[in-house]
Design a protein around this motif. Structure first.
Motif, PDB file in Angstrom:
ATOM      1  N   VAL A 122       8.339  51.390  -1.730  1.00 34.37           N
ATOM      2  CA  VAL A 122       8.307  52.165  -2.893  1.00 34.37           C
ATOM      3  C   VAL A 122       6.937  52.493  -3.481  1.00 34.37           C
ATOM      4  O   VAL A 122       6.099  51.648  -3.241  1.00 34.37           O
ATOM      5  CB  VAL A 122       9.213  51.377  -3.983  1.00 34.37           C
ATOM      6  N   ILE A 123       6.901  53.578  -4.087  1.00 34.81           N
ATOM      7  CA  ILE A 123       5.464  54.029  -4.499  1.00 34.81           C
ATOM      8  C   ILE A 123       5.460  54.458  -6.079  1.00 34.81           C
ATOM      9  O   ILE A 123       6.650  55.434  -6.352  1.00 34.81           O
ATOM     10  CB  ILE A 123       4.696  54.914  -3.566  1.00 34.81           C
ATOM     11  N   GLY A 124       4.500  54.610  -6.761  1.00 33.99           N
ATOM     12  CA  GLY A 124       4.579  55.118  -8.209  1.00 33.99           C
ATOM     13  C   GLY A 124       3.677  54.357  -9.241  1.00 33.99           C
ATOM     14  O   GLY A 124       2.905  53.432  -8.548  1.00 33.99           O
ATOM     15  N   ALA A 125       4.147  54.411 -10.222  1.00 35.47           N
ATOM     16  CA  ALA A 125       3.248  53.928 -11.386  1.00 35.47           C
ATOM     17  C   ALA A 125       4.089  52.843 -11.971  1.00 35.47           C
ATOM     18  O   ALA A 125       5.309  52.829 -12.340  1.00 35.47           O
ATOM     19  CB  ALA A 125       2.871  55.103 -12.462  1.00 35.47           C
ATOM     20  N   THR A 126       3.248  51.758 -12.345  1.00 40.04           N
ATOM     21  CA  THR A 126       3.963  50.516 -12.998  1.00 40.04           C
ATOM     22  C   THR A 126       2.813  50.308 -14.250  1.00 40.04           C
ATOM     23  O   THR A 126       2.055  51.448 -14.592  1.00 40.04           O
ATOM     24  CB  THR A 126       3.979  49.273 -12.293  1.00 40.04           C
ATOM     25  N   GLU A 127       2.973  49.257 -14.856  1.00 41.32           N
ATOM     26  CA  GLU A 127       1.879  48.645 -15.947  1.00 41.32           C
ATOM     27  C   GLU A 127       1.167  47.698 -15.289  1.00 41.32           C
ATOM     28  O   GLU A 127       2.009  46.726 -14.565  1.00 41.32           O
ATOM     29  CB  GLU A 127       2.715  48.518 -17.401  1.00 41.32           C
ATOM     30  N   ALA A 128      -0.037  47.228 -15.785  1.00 43.95           N
ATOM     31  CA  ALA A 128      -0.614  46.019 -15.119  1.00 43.95           C
ATOM     32  C   ALA A 128       0.078  44.789 -15.012  1.00 43.95           C
ATOM     33  O   ALA A 128       0.090  43.919 -14.049  1.00 43.95           O
ATOM     34  CB  ALA A 128      -2.098  46.074 -15.463  1.00 43.95           C
ATOM     35  N   PRO A 129       0.766  44.413 -16.280  1.00 45.14           N
ATOM     36  CA  PRO A 129       1.355  43.029 -16.309  1.00 45.14           C
ATOM     37  C   PRO A 129       2.637  42.942 -15.439  1.00 45.14           C
ATOM     38  O   PRO A 129       3.378  41.977 -15.511  1.00 45.14           O
ATOM     39  CB  PRO A 129       1.763  42.766 -17.900  1.00 45.14           C
ATOM     40  N   LEU A 130       3.241  44.252 -14.766  1.00 44.40           N
ATOM     41  CA  LEU A 130       4.824  44.159 -14.336  1.00 44.40           C
ATOM     42  C   LEU A 130       4.697  44.260 -12.966  1.00 44.40           C
ATOM     43  O   LEU A 130       4.062  45.195 -12.271  1.00 44.40           O
ATOM     44  CB  LEU A 130       5.359  45.357 -15.041  1.00 44.40           C
ATOM     45  N   PRO A 131       5.699  43.568 -12.235  1.00 43.51           N
ATOM     46  CA  PRO A 131       5.713  43.821 -10.734  1.00 43.51           C
ATOM     47  C   PRO A 131       6.611  44.943 -10.454  1.00 43.51           C
ATOM     48  O   PRO A 131       7.302  45.578 -11.426  1.00 43.51           O
ATOM     49  CB  PRO A 131       6.347  42.482 -10.341  1.00 43.51           C
ATOM     50  N   GLY A 132       6.617  45.327  -9.287  1.00 41.41           N
ATOM     51  CA  GLY A 132       7.409  46.706  -9.258  1.00 41.41           C
ATOM     52  C   GLY A 132       6.896  47.892  -9.209  1.00 41.41           C
ATOM     53  O   GLY A 132       5.554  48.089  -9.554  1.00 41.41           O
ATOM     54  N   VAL A 133       7.634  49.111  -9.399  1.00 44.85           N
ATOM     55  CA  VAL A 133       7.145  50.241  -9.664  1.00 44.85           C
ATOM     56  C   VAL A 133       8.329  50.860 -10.839  1.00 44.85           C
ATOM     57  O   VAL A 133       9.552  50.755 -10.512  1.00 44.85           O
ATOM     58  CB  VAL A 133       7.357  51.267  -8.348  1.00 44.85           C
ATOM     59  N   ALA A 134       7.830  51.188 -11.815  1.00 44.76           N
ATOM     60  CA  ALA A 134       8.604  51.669 -13.138  1.00 44.76           C
ATOM     61  C   ALA A 134       8.855  53.504 -12.743  1.00 44.76           C
ATOM     62  O   ALA A 134      10.084  54.005 -13.096  1.00 44.76           O
ATOM     63  CB  ALA A 134       7.907  51.496 -14.256  1.00 44.76           C
ATOM     64  N   ILE A 135       8.134  54.111 -12.126  1.00 42.72           N
ATOM     65  CA  ILE A 135       8.375  55.455 -12.187  1.00 42.72           C
ATOM     66  C   ILE A 135       7.833  55.986 -10.687  1.00 42.72           C
ATOM     67  O   ILE A 135       6.678  55.592 -10.576  1.00 42.72           O
ATOM     68  CB  ILE A 135       7.238  56.187 -13.303  1.00 42.72           C
ATOM     69  N   GLY A 136       8.704  56.576  -9.872  1.00 46.45           N
ATOM     70  CA  GLY A 136       8.048  56.829  -8.486  1.00 46.45           C
ATOM     71  C   GLY A 136       9.301  57.187  -7.638  1.00 46.45           C
ATOM     72  O   GLY A 136      10.212  57.922  -8.024  1.00 46.45           O
ATOM     73  N   HIS A 137       9.072  56.870  -6.152  1.00 49.36           N
ATOM     74  CA  HIS A 137      10.053  57.221  -5.255  1.00 49.36           C
ATOM     75  C   HIS A 137      10.306  55.941  -4.345  1.00 49.36           C
ATOM     76  O   HIS A 137       9.124  55.330  -4.084  1.00 49.36           O
ATOM     77  CB  HIS A 137      10.129  58.493  -4.730  1.00 49.36           C
ATOM     78  N   ASN A 138      11.085  56.081  -3.484  1.00 50.90           N
ATOM     79  CA  ASN A 138      11.477  55.228  -2.539  1.00 50.90           C
ATOM     80  C   ASN A 138      11.516  55.717  -1.288  1.00 50.90           C
ATOM     81  O   ASN A 138      12.123  55.154  -0.244  1.00 50.90           O
ATOM     82  CB  ASN A 138      12.547  54.032  -2.907  1.00 50.90           C
ATOM     83  N   GLY A 139      11.417  56.996  -0.996  1.00 51.14           N
ATOM     84  CA  GLY A 139      11.587  57.778   0.055  1.00 51.14           C
ATOM     85  C   GLY A 139      12.860  58.494   0.307  1.00 51.14           C
ATOM     86  O   GLY A 139      13.183  59.553   0.968  1.00 51.14           O
TER      87      GLY A 139
END
Length: 773
Positions: free
Chosen positions: A334-351
């Motif tokens: 998965v790729i995209g934008a998160t915020e520095a304190p948060l794990p994962g990706v909040a906005i993006g795509h997984n293919g």
């Protein structure tokens, strides 16, 4: 720990952008002063260079199970390749700490209510409110598994990775810690689930109180007319509510929350250095929020594949609130934008799916007016009986001051933010942020495993906060939308005014399961832009806006209606669309007549020929900005003739005078970008400021100010998908990724979001390998 790192393999002090970052004024002082300023700038540059995190080589780290490879591409995006889930999120925490540790530590202090420890008594009110309204529910499986079935494991691994970087850094911490003498505290899973979207629930509560005061002044009907609610509903005052008792003191109970950039004091040595430099630059005030997202079906695109675009808006700041990251491990890509304190990706795509968000505005909070027992102010009435308030004693540590001991009071409805001991009333806040699983953006952790937009809609039951329009597009050709948020079910009121608590007649009846959504509409596209999204006959509403606020949405609908066979370039043009509807409506007023003197005629002709696009090099856009301030609704509604021309000339004359005062007498120097510019001051010292950029768009346009992150996902070529971030991925002055994205962002340009391993390798710039100890 074993190091084989070269901290200085980057370009020389403060690297390629150093010349821009460390400019000093050589025109206002003599050569001796210039030499002193050069020395001071050089000292700050050297401090930053020494503090840089390593991004090349090999590091042996305790806590890993296997080797992890981190490839930073030439735009600064880290692509993390791990062999198991624990190592993946451990490495994400490690990388976030490398690039954003100071930002993360200030975030923790801000939302834990511990700013007064480093900022002094000015932050006591903030700390009191932050602590009062924080989540106090159990951190059990109901909390962790809402975000992801393996939530506890993910958050622990992320925290362990942040702490591993703190251990690895030792005394070589980011320069802000050096300048202030502060130390980062250990990260914990609990920090990542702080309810940092506090401002929205508090805003809901303040809106109720302000509307109640308007009712007290004007009556319900007139107050409602002035509020211009969208959707429109008549305003009913809850039985038993005395709006006349809601005064300034009640509103003050919700005041004090500060969300701006913290600026702790510097150590005396560095304070003296800073004071010798030119005055601080705090940057332009951003005042045009506005997020957009859309998904386009393949039958409307040139490629025949779905495209999905998003430009979520927040304040322009240094560092950016967004952080782009790529997470790859068995079961994760998965790729995209998160915020520095948060794990994962909040906005993006997984293919397989791509998603984006804009604020809905769902009302997630209510104010309850409690009746206090005159004989015991620690009791409140509920359905004819007195109930004890829960009391929690807390101590706020204050830098250079005495500790402040406070008492937090809680009724069954929530934290009590104001007590009126004279009238024996208390005001409590009930909010969804006090429910399990309501930390912001973290429900997106579940999207990694979603295969299509139908499943995406199913997963929205876990996306509780903040209130977002979640838009999806997928590789199979589906597009979808839902207005997602944990949404109270109010069976007998709309939530627009405070309600009496003692009767028990105004209680939430659980949470709504009828949130509006769409899947594959016939028009072939879905878009949202913070507008009133309620479908026809949807009742009761989720929220009430002050007017429909639909200018951007109407523009997007217009752009979609004009075309088909949309391309990636079309998506970019739509995100950067700078057409101003208000100007387009006014410009005909300046056509069909001639100004009474040459100067007015030049100004009139300039506006008459303008196409209403706020381009950064546009002189007419700059002129209209000032002329519009002197125009009235009466002028806009008047019939053509000498009286209207005279009024327009007066507005034009005043606007020209304002523009000359602001930008000089030479029309060749007039341009919109001198008004609409974004700056990136460093929080602590000007030596690390990033020069600002002039920009297209602004308030009222699709290209509103605050989109520091943009994405356009193209399922015809995922490696050709586009993103941008500003000012850069790293928050470390001197990093090659501190300010490298600013100029392109200001010009409305993008870079490719490399996804396949081949594309990542083609664009690789730095490679860091983490090895288990």
């Amino acid at each position: 720990m074993i190091r084989s790192i070269r901290h200085a393999l980057l370009v020389p002090p403060l690297m390629a952008c150093a010349a821009a970052l460390l400019l000093h004024d050589t025109t206002s002082a003599g050569a001796q002063q210039d030499v002193r300023q050069d020395a001071q700038q050089d000292e700050f540059a050297e401090l930053a260079r020494r503090a840089l995190a390593p991004i090349e080589g090999t590091v042996t780290v305790a806590g890993l199970q296997d080797t992890v490879e981190i490839i930073r591409d030439r735009w600064g995006v880290p692509h993390i390749y791990a062999r198991n889930t624990d190592d993946l999120f451990f490495a994400q925490g490690f990388v976030h700490g490398q690039d954003r540790l100071w930002q993360m530590d200030m975030y923790r202090r801000m939302y834990e209510g511990r700013m007064a420890e480093v900022m002094g008594e000015d932050y006591v009110a903030h700390d009191r409110l932050a602590r009062l309204v924080r989540y106090r529910g159990p951190l059990d499986d109901r909390e962790w598994t809402t975000y992801h079935p393996e939530g506890r494991r993910i958050f622990q691994a992320f925290a362990d990775g942040v702490n591993a970087w703190i251990d690895e850094a030792g005394d070589n911490l980011p320069v802000e810690f050096v300048l202030t003498g502060l130390r980062p505290e250990r990260w914990s899973p609990e920090v990542s689930v702080l309810r940092t979207q506090t401002a929205m629930p508090l805003g809901d509560a303040r809106a109720e109180l302000n509307l109640a005061r308007s009712v007290a002044r004007y009556g319900a009907g007139e107050a409602n007319r002035r509020a211009r609610p969208s959707p429109w509903r008549e305003l009913e005052v809850p039985a038993g509510l005395d709006v006349g008792l809601i005064d300034d003191a009640v509103l003050a109970g919700l005041a004090g929350m500060r969300t701006g950039t913290p600026r702790p004091p510097l150590l005396p040595r560095y304070q003296r250095l800073r004071d010798a430099l030119p005055s601080e630059n705090r940057g332009a005030q951003e005042d045009s929020p506005g997020s957009n997202n859309w998904a386009v079906s393949g039958w409307l695109t040139a490629s025949g594949q779905v495209m999905m675009a998003n430009d979520p808006h927040r304040n322009v700041a240094n560092p950016s609130i967004r952080y782009i990251v790529h997470l790859n491990a068995p079961g994760w890509d998965v790729i995209g934008a998160t915020e520095a304190p948060l794990p994962g990706v909040a906005i993006g795509h997984n293919g397989r799916i791509a998603w984006g968000l804009t604020i809905v505005g769902t009302d997630q909070s209510d104010v309850y007016v409690e009746r206090l027992n005159p004989a015991n102010l620690r009791e409140v009435e509920y359905r004819g009986r007195w109930e004890p308030l829960r009391v929690e004693v807390d101590t706020i540590v204050v830098k250079d001051g005495d500790d402040v001991v406070i008492e937090h009071l809680f009724s069954r409805h929530g934290p009590m933010f104001h007590v009126d001991s004279t009238r024996h009333l208390g005001y409590a806040l009930r909010s969804t942020m006090h429910e399990p699983g309501t930390a912001g953006y973290l429900g997106a952790l579940r999207y990694n495993e979603v295969d299509d937009c139908v499943q995406f809609l199913d997963e929205q039951v876990y996306y509780n906060a903040p209130t977002e329009n979640m838009v999806c597009g997928d590789v199979h050709g589906n597009i979808a939308w839902q207005a997602s948020a944990l949404s109270p079910r109010r069976p007998n009121w709309h939530g627009r005014l405070p309600v009496p608590a003692h009767t028990g007649e105004y209680e939430w009846d659980g949470f709504r399961d009828d949130l509006p959504r769409e899947l594959n509409p016939e028009r072939g596209w879905i878009a949202t832009a913070n507008h009133d999204i309620h479908p026809p006959h949807y009742d009761p509403p989720l929220f009430f806006k002050a007017g429909p606020q639909d200018a951007r949405m109407r523009r997007l609908a217009q752009l979609f209606s004009w075309g088909s066979k949309f391309t990636l370039d079309d998506m970019k043009a739509m995100q950067m669309d700078a057409w101003l509807p208000a100007a387009a409506a006014d410009l005909p007023l300046f056509r069909g007549w001639t100004g009474s003197d040459p100067e007015l005629e030049r100004g009139r002709a300039m506006l008459a020929a303008w196409d209403a696009h706020r381009r950064r090099d546009s002189a007419p856009a700059a002129l209209y900005n000032y002329v519009a301030r002197h125009m009235t609704d009466a002028m806009r509604n008047a019939s053509p003739g000498p009286t209207l021309q005279q009024a327009l000339e007066l507005a034009l004359s005043a606007g020209l005078a304002d523009l000359r005062d602001a930008q000089g007498r030479d029309p060749a120097q007039w341009r919109w970008g001198r008004i609409h510019h974004s700056e990136f001051p460093h929080a602590l010292v000007r030596a690390y400021d990033i020069p600002g950029v002039e920009r297209d768009g602004g308030s009222g346009t699709v290209a509103a100010t605050g989109a520091t992150y943009r994405q356009i996902i193209d399922f015809a070529d995922l490696d050709g998908s586009l993103v941008t971030n500003a000012p850069g991925q790293s928050a470390q002055p001197g990093s090659p990724f501190y300010a490298n994205l600013v100029d392109n962002w200001g010009r409305g340009e993008y870079f490719p979001l490399a996804y396949s391993r081949q594309a990542v390798e083609r664009n690789a710039a730095h490679r860091l390998v983490l090895v288990p100890r």
